[in-house]
Design a protein around this motif. Structure first.
Motif, short mmCIF file in Angstrom:
data_model
loop_
_atom_site.label_atom_id
_atom_site.label_comp_id
_atom_site.label_asym_id
_atom_site.label_seq_id
_atom_site.Cartn_x
_atom_site.Cartn_y
_atom_site.Cartn_z
N SER A 101 7.71 72.85 20.82
CA SER A 101 6.70 73.13 19.80
C SER A 101 6.28 71.86 19.07
O SER A 101 5.09 71.64 18.82
CB SER A 101 7.25 74.16 18.80
N ASP A 102 7.24 71.01 18.75
CA ASP A 102 6.93 69.77 18.03
C ASP A 102 6.00 68.88 18.85
O ASP A 102 5.06 68.28 18.32
CB ASP A 102 8.22 69.00 17.71
N THR A 103 6.26 68.79 20.15
CA THR A 103 5.42 67.95 21.02
C THR A 103 4.03 68.56 21.17
O THR A 103 3.02 67.85 21.15
CB THR A 103 6.08 67.78 22.39
N LEU A 104 3.96 69.87 21.30
CA LEU A 104 2.67 70.55 21.36
C LEU A 104 1.86 70.28 20.10
O LEU A 104 0.66 69.97 20.16
CB LEU A 104 2.89 72.06 21.54
N ASN A 105 2.50 70.38 18.96
CA ASN A 105 1.81 70.16 17.69
C ASN A 105 1.32 68.72 17.57
O ASN A 105 0.21 68.46 17.07
CB ASN A 105 2.74 70.48 16.51
N GLU A 106 2.14 67.78 18.04
CA GLU A 106 1.75 66.37 18.00
C GLU A 106 0.50 66.12 18.85
O GLU A 106 -0.44 65.43 18.43
CB GLU A 106 2.92 65.52 18.50
N LEU A 107 0.48 66.70 20.04
CA LEU A 107 -0.68 66.53 20.91
C LEU A 107 -1.92 67.23 20.33
O LEU A 107 -3.03 66.69 20.40
CB LEU A 107 -0.37 67.09 22.30
N ALA A 108 -1.73 68.42 19.78
CA ALA A 108 -2.85 69.14 19.18
C ALA A 108 -3.45 68.34 18.03
O ALA A 108 -4.68 68.28 17.88
CB ALA A 108 -2.38 70.51 18.70
N GLY A 152 3.70 84.80 18.80
CA GLY A 152 3.09 83.90 17.83
C GLY A 152 3.89 82.73 17.33
O GLY A 152 3.48 82.05 16.39
N TYR A 153 5.03 82.44 17.95
CA TYR A 153 5.87 81.33 17.50
C TYR A 153 5.11 80.00 17.53
O TYR A 153 5.06 79.27 16.53
CB TYR A 153 7.13 81.25 18.37
N TYR A 154 4.53 79.68 18.68
CA TYR A 154 3.81 78.41 18.80
C TYR A 154 2.49 78.43 18.02
O TYR A 154 2.06 77.41 17.49
CB TYR A 154 3.53 78.10 20.28
N THR A 155 1.87 79.60 17.93
CA THR A 155 0.60 79.74 17.21
C THR A 155 0.77 79.41 15.73
O THR A 155 -0.03 78.69 15.15
CB THR A 155 0.06 81.17 17.36
N LEU A 156 1.81 79.96 15.13
CA LEU A 156 2.07 79.70 13.71
C LEU A 156 2.36 78.22 13.48
O LEU A 156 1.88 77.63 12.49
CB LEU A 156 3.24 80.54 13.23
#
Length: 269
Positions: free
Chosen positions: A73-80, A98-102
């Motif tokens: 999730s942290d890496t996804l958020n960084e890329l987003a 909704g874990y990653y969505t939130l």
């Protein structure tokens, strides 16, 4: 973020009471008491109750809430964050509970976020995470947004359909896909199968020539599961499911690798 009618593809407008969406052709959709919209037409269902069932949703929610996949999730958020600007329009395709969505909502500045999943049970669970995310029961084959209206689409271990995503994204929009690497849950697979086959799960073939890969990160670490509940929850999240549960029923703890790739794509010129 504007939603479109799944029947005629006209824009849906929210009534004054904010309980009904209606298009100019008078197709209407009521908001569920949990807060989501059901835009999945009966004729587009492959079964009476498509998608993940309540047991699978509960297992995934418990497992993810325990933080086992937090580095993903942290890496996804960084890329987003890297590939969007202020106030982006974002869709999480196959958002599950909704874990990653939130986490995306908590990361991106003033983002409009839509979580889409074909499972009504998943979306009901997702509604408990946030009331400010637009949660929709629907299909990734019929994304309920206007063409060329989204800045970012995200797919985490879910179905990949290139053409609908390309239609939904702006010309300068991006797509981030999280998919399993060769070593993902390798020890688990070794324990339940006589032979572990390495498979190519790269998303490029599903996307065809409509997208160009511009970035990729690998998230590789070990997790130690120290309870039967944690093991059960992991089993229910994977394609190995019931087979793993039977094969490893006597295990009190288990250590395995997590190997996830996150690839960033932009639309091809």
């Amino acid at each position: 973020m504007e939603l479109i009618c799944p029947v005629c593809q006209e824009r849906l407008s929210l009534n004054e009471q904010k309980k009904t969406l209606r298009c100019d052709n008078n197709h209407s959709f009521d908001r569920a008491k949990q807060g989501y919209w059901n835009l999945l037409l009966v004729q587009n269902k492959r079964s009476k109750d498509p998608g993940d069932n309540p047991e699978m949703i509960a297992a995934r929610s418990d497992f993810l809430n325990a933080g086992y996949y937090a580095p993903v999730s942290d890496t996804l958020n960084e890329l987003a964050r890297q590939y969007t600007d202020t106030h982006p329009s974002v869709i999480d395709l196959g958002c599950g509970e909704g874990y990653y969505t939130l986490a995306l909502q908590n990361t991106l500045d003033q983002a409009e976020i839509l979580g889409l999943d074909i499972s009504k049970h998943a979306i009901k669970a997702a509604c408990k995470r946030s009331k400010s995310i637009t949660w929709v029961v629907g299909s990734s084959a019929n994304i309920p947004t206007e063409n060329h209206s989204l800045d970012l689409a995200v797919i985490v271990f879910s179905r990949i359909l290139g053409e609908p995503i390309a239609n939904a994204l702006k010309e300068d929009g991006h797509l981030i896909i999280a998919y399993p690497g060769e070593r993902h849950l390798y020890s688990l697979r070794e324990a339940i199968y006589d032979e572990v086959r390495e498979t190519d799960s790269s998303p490029q073939s599903a996307l065809g020539t409509q997208f160009e890969r511009i970035d990729e990160r690998r998230v590789h670490f070990e997790i130690e599961l120290t309870s039967r509940d944690a093991l059960h929850n992991l089993f229910m999240m994977t394609p190995h499911g019931q087979r793993a549960a039977k094969q490893l029923a006597d295990y009190q703890q288990f250590t395995t690798e997590v190997d996830i790739h996150l690839a960033v794509f932009k639309k091809s010129a």
